[in-house]
Design a protein around this motif. Structure first.
Motif, PDB file in Angstrom:
ATOM      1  N   ASP A  62      35.507  22.600  28.037  1.00  0.00           N
ATOM      2  CA  ASP A  62      35.400  22.139  28.941  1.00  0.00           C
ATOM      3  C   ASP A  62      35.839  23.307  30.487  1.00  0.00           C
ATOM      4  O   ASP A  62      37.352  22.816  30.959  1.00  0.00           O
ATOM      5  N   LEU A 107      42.169  11.553  24.881  1.00  0.00           N
ATOM      6  CA  LEU A 107      41.148  11.921  25.729  1.00  0.00           C
ATOM      7  C   LEU A 107      42.332  13.157  27.334  1.00  0.00           C
ATOM      8  O   LEU A 107      41.449  13.117  28.174  1.00  0.00           O
ATOM      9  N   THR A 131      31.615  15.292  30.093  1.00  0.00           N
ATOM     10  CA  THR A 131      33.421  15.192  29.470  1.00  0.00           C
ATOM     11  C   THR A 131      33.026  14.413  28.463  1.00  0.00           C
ATOM     12  O   THR A 131      33.295  14.041  27.310  1.00  0.00           O
ATOM     13  N   ARG A 154      38.558  18.110  13.441  1.00  0.00           N
ATOM     14  CA  ARG A 154      38.582  18.765  14.536  1.00  0.00           C
ATOM     15  C   ARG A 154      39.928  20.403  14.628  1.00  0.00           C
ATOM     16  O   ARG A 154      40.096  21.338  15.236  1.00  0.00           O
ATOM     17  N   PHE A 183      39.992  23.729  27.179  1.00  0.00           N
ATOM     18  CA  PHE A 183      40.005  22.793  28.149  1.00  0.00           C
ATOM     19  C   PHE A 183      40.950  23.398  29.504  1.00  0.00           C
ATOM     20  O   PHE A 183      40.990  24.789  29.526  1.00  0.00           O
ATOM     21  N   ALA A 236      44.357  16.161  19.856  1.00  0.00           N
ATOM     22  CA  ALA A 236      43.134  16.681  20.431  1.00  0.00           C
ATOM     23  C   ALA A 236      42.749  17.834  19.920  1.00  0.00           C
ATOM     24  O   ALA A 236      41.666  17.639  18.935  1.00  0.00           O
ATOM     25  N   ILE A 237      43.606  18.518  19.461  1.00  0.00           N
ATOM     26  CA  ILE A 237      42.887  19.640  18.712  1.00  0.00           C
ATOM     27  C   ILE A 237      43.630  19.805  16.787  1.00  0.00           C
ATOM     28  O   ILE A 237      43.417  20.496  15.669  1.00  0.00           O
ATOM     29  N   GLY A 238      43.843  18.445  16.622  1.00  0.00           N
ATOM     30  CA  GLY A 238      43.617  17.989  15.179  1.00  0.00           C
ATOM     31  C   GLY A 238      45.432  17.909  14.162  1.00  0.00           C
ATOM     32  O   GLY A 238      45.734  17.484  13.256  1.00  0.00           O
ATOM     33  N   ALA A 289      40.137  14.044  12.537  1.00  0.00           N
ATOM     34  CA  ALA A 289      41.149  15.402  13.132  1.00  0.00           C
ATOM     35  C   ALA A 289      41.617  16.773  11.769  1.00  0.00           C
ATOM     36  O   ALA A 289      41.303  17.683  12.666  1.00  0.00           O
ATOM     37  N   PHE A 293      41.383  15.382  28.667  1.00  0.00           N
ATOM     38  CA  PHE A 293      40.667  16.423  29.832  1.00  0.00           C
ATOM     39  C   PHE A 293      41.104  15.795  31.333  1.00  0.00           C
ATOM     40  O   PHE A 293      40.066  16.152  32.421  1.00  0.00           O
ATOM     41  N   LEU A 320      36.534  13.883  19.765  1.00  0.00           N
ATOM     42  CA  LEU A 320      38.027  12.322  20.005  1.00  0.00           C
ATOM     43  C   LEU A 320      37.315  11.520  20.919  1.00  0.00           C
ATOM     44  O   LEU A 320      38.400  10.028  20.995  1.00  0.00           O
ATOM     45  N   LEU A 321      35.907  10.742  20.329  1.00  0.00           N
ATOM     46  CA  LEU A 321      35.468   9.054  21.312  1.00  0.00           C
ATOM     47  C   LEU A 321      34.400   9.390  20.430  1.00  0.00           C
ATOM     48  O   LEU A 321      32.879   9.918  20.242  1.00  0.00           O
ATOM     49  N   PHE A 336      38.754  24.007  20.382  1.00  0.00           N
ATOM     50  CA  PHE A 336      38.808  23.436  21.916  1.00  0.00           C
ATOM     51  C   PHE A 336      39.785  24.511  23.264  1.00  0.00           C
ATOM     52  O   PHE A 336      40.504  25.144  23.193  1.00  0.00           O
ATOM     53  N   LEU A 373      31.020  15.366  25.922  1.00  0.00           N
ATOM     54  CA  LEU A 373      31.998  16.919  24.828  1.00  0.00           C
ATOM     55  C   LEU A 373      32.838  16.122  24.394  1.00  0.00           C
ATOM     56  O   LEU A 373      33.651  16.601  23.280  1.00  0.00           O
ATOM     57  N   SER A 374      33.820  15.142  25.121  1.00  0.00           N
ATOM     58  CA  SER A 374      35.055  14.035  24.069  1.00  0.00           C
ATOM     59  C   SER A 374      33.839  13.811  22.748  1.00  0.00           C
ATOM     60  O   SER A 374      34.940  13.838  21.821  1.00  0.00           O
TER      61      SER A 374
END
Lengths: 233, 370
Positions: free
Chosen positions: A171, B365, A50, A86, A94, B283-285, A83, B368, A59-60, A92, A53-54
């Motif tokens: 994920d 995050l 994870t 993304r 999840f 997360a999705i933007g 952003a 997740f 995201l990280l 994504f 993947l982040s």
């Protein structure tokens, strides 16, 4: 520097803590994903899947290393620029679906398009098209609470595809689904939808049956990525 | 994002209604309070507004009717009456005193009028005679109704019994109750000449320029201050406004703090409840501007709906109060609630800051976590 890969990770490290408490969650990972390629990343719990993947999903931020998405180096981009990538270049999916509870299936799909600046009628057309492709036309105006797990995950897939992202990161996408539904959903994502557009998919999963639909299976253990994972499973 | 903000609010309709209702109540409180003061201001000047006098004469140094003491000598009154350009000048006596109704004393503005004068008395008479004789009085109809009085009943001022011979309207307010008595009788009570006056109500000749007459009177008659009706009314309203300004300001601050807390808590709670969804959006933007705009839209929706409902409720309250307690005039005008808009915009913005801060700190995050 521009590359031809949908996703390229170069010498990615992610270290938490320092000194005696240091944990190396991702250790010198290199990964190249070609356009149209489906890559499966497997590994035991706590192996860093994870986290990887982040990082791949911007995201990280990694402790060190470089990430290219669709040839764009992301190292020097600020949060809003990340952003934007993304939103437009990465979709994504999840394990927990993560749909917006107050919006209908159709509105969940349209939301990301509106966020990217699409006009309402364009977003409506595209969401209608995706709902039809995913067999959700009759559930379009239902809230997530009124959808089954499989339907929710299909809406999540439609949302991931809405802005024509060239890279899908998933994920544990089948983690909350029964085996039959999970496999159907993944077949839709990997084989049924727009494959001719050269969309790449990276899936982190424990689900061994998904190896059938992957072009390449990788194994992650102790933060290190290894090719040819078939023998390790 | 506007649709998302709206849905976030309306998914919990009860909480949304309570929030908007709370803002509405704060707005009602503000408008009702300012309406009561505006109504008092208006009530207080009704006597001046409804007399045909375009100019008002009073003792030099005096510029108000209420909370003032003014006396013009017989000679000064005559001087005004005979001044070129003056058609008529009616002198009235004025004092504040308690009107005793049984055991109850009602604080009143007592106006002594000449029964033969063409104006100076009640401008709207409901019943009886508006020109009281020596032992007579005209009081407000609503005051009479409240205390069970009717024509022929007796009240007293400073121990002198007076028979009610007239019932007027528009002369009874929470801050001002106007009664009319005979000027000669009042002069005796005040120990002044019946030809003297507290105020002289001046009607200029039709071909006379009112401003020029005002200036001429002021420069010629040194013992008197001559004011136009508009300035006289404005002066009294300003005095009343100043008397109530501190209370009004304090009530407004309290109401705005209530509104601030309601909006802030509602939006913060809604944000906390949807922290995961905001994480998903990140997360999705979604960019910072889009996320922050969602919070602000939610806040301004609550404030806007609450404000609109509050205005409607305030008008409703003013109508109900007018029916139940005619002496309380709640005067609500568009300028009152329009003037609250900028403050509401600022208060709502401030209330949004904490939720915005919370959103900025949400870790994407979170997506997740199962």
């Amino acid at each position: 520097m521009h590359t031809n890969y949908s996703l390229e990770l170069i010498q990615i490290n992610k270290i938490y803590g320092s000194g005696a408490t240091e944990v190396r969650a991702v250790d010198s990972v290199d990964l190249q994903v070609n356009p149209g390629e489906i890559v499966l990343i497997m590994g035991p719990s706590g192996s860093g899947k994870t986290t990887l993947l982040s990082i791949a999903g911007l995201l990280l931020r990694p402790t060190s290393g470089t990430i290219h998405v669709n040839g764009i180096s992301t190292s020097i981009l600020n949060e809003n620029e990340l952003a934007r990538i993304r939103l437009e270049s990465i979709g994504f999916v999840f394990q927990a679906y993560n749909l917006i509870a107050s919006l209908t299936a159709r509105e969940n799909i349209q939301l990301v398009m509106n966020m990217a600046g699409a006009r309402d009628h364009k977003a409506q057309e595209r969401s209608q098209e995706l709902l039809a492709l995913l067999g959700l036309e009759e559930r379009a105006n239902h809230l997530p609470a009124d959808l089954s797990g499989g339907q929710k995950q299909r809406v999540a897939i439609a949302r991931a595809l809405a802005n024509d992202a060239q890279l899908i990161l998933a994920d544990e996408p089948t983690g909350n689904l029964d085996s039959k539904t999970g496999y159907e959903v993944m077949e839709l994502l990997c084989c049924g939808l727009d494959r001719e557009k050269g969309r790449s998919i990276v899936i982190v999963t424990h689900d061994h049956r998904l190896t059938d639909i992957a072009d390449r299976v990788l194994w992650l253990e102790d933060g290190q990525l290894q090719e040819n994972a078939v023998g390790m499973m | 994002m506007a649709k998302l903000a709206w849905r976030n609010l309306t998914q919990q309709p009860l909480r949304f209604a309570i929030s908007a209702g709370g803002v509405a109540l704060a707005v009602v409180l503000i408008l009702a309070m300012s309406g009561v003061f505006a109504g008092s201001e208006e009530h207080a000047v009704l006597y001046m507004r409804n007399q045909p006098a375009e100019l008002w004469g009073m003792q030099a140094g005096v510029s108000n009717l209420h909370m003032s003491s003014s006396i013009l000598s017989e000679e000064t009154v005559q001087q005004i009456q005979q001044f070129p350009g003056v058609e008529q000048a009616i002198g009235v006596l004025y004092a504040s005193a308690g009107v005793d109704v049984g055991e109850t004393e009602i604080y009143s503005y007592v106006i002594g009028i000449d029964p033969n004068a063409p104006y100076g008395g009640p401008w709207s008479l409901v019943e009886g005679n508006g020109s009281p004789g020596l032992n007579e009085i005209a009081i407000d109809r609503d005051l009479a109704y409240r205390y069970g009085l009717t024509l022929g009943d007796t009240v007293s001022i400073l121990g002198y019994p007076l028979t009610i011979t007239g019932l007027s309207e528009g002369t009874f307010g929470i801050a001002t109750n106007v009664v009319f008595v005979n000027k000669t009788a009042m002069a005796l009570l005040m120990d002044v000449s019946p030809q003297s006056a507290s105020y002289v109500l001046i009607e200029p000749k039709t071909d006379t320029n009112v401003n020029s007459l005002e200036n001429a009177l002021n420069s010629t008659i040194r013992d008197a201050n001559i004011m136009s009706r508009a300035n006289f009314i404005g002066s009294d309203q300003e005095m009343i406004r100043q008397m109530g300004a501190d209370i009004l300001q304090m009530m407004n601050v309290i109401a705005y703090i209530i509104g601030l807390l309601i909006i802030g808590i509602t939006v913060y709670t809604a944000t906390l409840e949807r922290a995961r969804e905001f994480g998903v959006l990140k997360a999705i933007g979604a960019n910072t501007r889009q996320l922050v705009s969602t919070v602000f839209i939610q806040s301004y929706l609550i404030a806007g709906i609450g404000f609109s409902a509050g205005i409607g409720l305030a008008y409703l309250v003013s109508i109900l109060v007018a029916r139940l307690s005619p002496e309380i005039l709640i005067l609500i005008e568009p300028r009152q609630w329009l003037s609250q808009l900028p403050v509401l915009v600022i208060v709502t913005g401030v209330a949004s800051l904490l939720p915005v801060q919370r959103i900025r700190s949400i870790d994407p995050l979170i997506v997740f976590k199962a």
